[in-house]
Write a protein that holds these residues in place. Structure first.
Motif, short mmCIF file in Angstrom:
data_model
loop_
_atom_site.label_atom_id
_atom_site.label_comp_id
_atom_site.label_asym_id
_atom_site.label_seq_id
_atom_site.Cartn_x
_atom_site.Cartn_y
_atom_site.Cartn_z
N PRO A 1 0.83 -1.21 0.00
CA PRO A 1 0.00 0.00 0.00
C PRO A 1 0.87 1.26 0.00
N ASP A 2 0.29 2.36 -0.50
CA ASP A 2 1.02 3.63 -0.53
C ASP A 2 1.29 4.16 0.87
N GLY A 3 0.33 4.01 1.77
CA GLY A 3 0.47 4.52 3.13
C GLY A 3 -0.10 3.54 4.12
N ILE A 4 0.46 3.53 5.31
CA ILE A 4 0.01 2.63 6.37
C ILE A 4 -0.22 3.44 7.64
N PRO A 5 -1.45 3.38 8.20
CA PRO A 5 -1.65 4.01 9.51
C PRO A 5 -1.17 3.07 10.61
N VAL A 6 -0.35 3.59 11.51
CA VAL A 6 0.13 2.83 12.67
C VAL A 6 -0.55 3.48 13.87
N VAL A 7 -1.52 2.77 14.44
CA VAL A 7 -2.32 3.36 15.51
C VAL A 7 -1.51 3.41 16.80
N GLY A 8 -1.31 4.63 17.31
CA GLY A 8 -0.56 4.85 18.54
C GLY A 8 0.84 5.33 18.25
N ALA A 9 1.22 6.42 18.85
CA ALA A 9 2.55 6.99 18.63
C ALA A 9 3.45 6.76 19.84
#
Length: 55
Positions: free
Chosen positions: A4-12
């Motif tokens: 995928p072009d972008g990946i959301p990573v939940v939690g910083a």
């Protein structure tokens, strides 16, 4: 299969950062988004230094 072009990573927090680092080590070159509900660090807000411990 394509990446995928972008990946959301939940939690910083530490876990989110570790996940983002692993994705880079595995070759992901797209955008990584790490949403965080915490306050902005002082460098972004112009406030006093940010002193809260990691979540």
């Amino acid at each position: 299969m394509t990446s995928p072009d972008g990946i959301p990573v939940v939690g910083a927090s530490a876990a989110g950062l570790s996940t983002a680092e692993a994705l880079r080590r595995l070759g992901h070159q797209g955008r990584l988004t790490l949403p965080d509900a915490g306050p902005l660090p002082a460098a972004c807000s112009g406030a006093a230094p940010w002193s809260s411990p990691p979540a």
